[in-house]
Design a protein around this motif. Structure first.
Motif, short mmCIF file in Angstrom:
data_model
loop_
_atom_site.label_atom_id
_atom_site.label_comp_id
_atom_site.label_asym_id
_atom_site.label_seq_id
_atom_site.Cartn_x
_atom_site.Cartn_y
_atom_site.Cartn_z
N GLY A 26 0.79 -1.22 0.00
CA GLY A 26 0.00 0.00 0.00
C GLY A 26 0.83 1.27 0.00
N GLY A 27 1.95 1.26 0.67
CA GLY A 27 2.80 2.45 0.71
C GLY A 27 3.27 2.90 -0.66
N PRO A 28 4.00 2.03 -1.39
CA PRO A 28 4.45 2.42 -2.73
C PRO A 28 3.31 2.70 -3.70
CG PRO A 28 5.70 0.54 -1.95
CD PRO A 28 4.59 0.76 -0.96
N ALA A 29 2.22 1.95 -3.58
CA ALA A 29 1.08 2.17 -4.49
C ALA A 29 0.43 3.52 -4.24
CB ALA A 29 0.05 1.05 -4.32
N SER A 30 0.32 3.93 -2.99
CA SER A 30 -0.30 5.23 -2.69
C SER A 30 0.58 6.38 -3.16
CB SER A 30 -0.62 5.34 -1.20
OG SER A 30 0.56 5.34 -0.44
N VAL A 31 1.88 6.25 -3.03
CA VAL A 31 2.79 7.31 -3.51
C VAL A 31 2.71 7.43 -5.03
CG1 VAL A 31 5.22 7.95 -3.73
CG2 VAL A 31 4.35 7.14 -1.54
N THR A 32 2.66 6.30 -5.72
CA THR A 32 2.54 6.32 -7.18
C THR A 32 1.23 6.95 -7.62
OG1 THR A 32 3.92 4.34 -7.32
CG2 THR A 32 2.56 4.86 -9.24
N ALA A 33 0.14 6.58 -6.95
CA ALA A 33 -1.17 7.14 -7.30
C ALA A 33 -1.21 8.64 -7.06
CB ALA A 33 -2.27 6.44 -6.50
N TRP A 37 -1.80 11.57 -9.92
CA TRP A 37 -2.89 12.54 -9.78
C TRP A 37 -2.35 13.97 -9.87
CZ3 TRP A 37 -3.97 15.97 -5.63
CH2 TRP A 37 -5.19 16.63 -5.75
N GLU A 38 -1.22 14.25 -9.23
CA GLU A 38 -0.65 15.60 -9.28
C GLU A 38 -0.22 15.97 -10.70
OE1 GLU A 38 2.47 15.44 -6.41
OE2 GLU A 38 1.12 15.94 -4.75
N ILE A 39 0.38 15.05 -11.42
CA ILE A 39 0.79 15.33 -12.80
C ILE A 39 -0.44 15.56 -13.67
CG2 ILE A 39 1.84 14.28 -14.85
CD1 ILE A 39 3.86 12.96 -12.90
N HIS A 40 -1.45 14.74 -13.49
CA HIS A 40 -2.70 14.89 -14.25
C HIS A 40 -3.33 16.26 -13.98
CE1 HIS A 40 -6.44 13.72 -16.15
NE2 HIS A 40 -7.09 14.12 -15.08
#
Length: 52
Positions: A26-33, A37-40
């Protein structure tokens, strides 16, 4: 990648196995998400592009 390196050297976080696996993934997945979102958001609201 770094999460798997930590897994090989230190094992899963302490606690029940299902919870430890969720914390591990969950940690790495949440950072990636969050980064996606910020780039989008930068593209849509400000027209910022990362490639020329």
């Amino acid at each position: 990648m770094l999460a798997f390196r930590g897994l090989s050297s230190g094992g899963l976080p302490p606690g029940p196995v299902p919870l430890a696996v969720c914390a591990f993934l969950g940690g790495p997945a949440s950072v990636t998400a969050l980064a996606w979102w910020e780039i989008h958001r930068l593209r849509r609201r400000h027209g910022m592009r990362w490639r020329g």
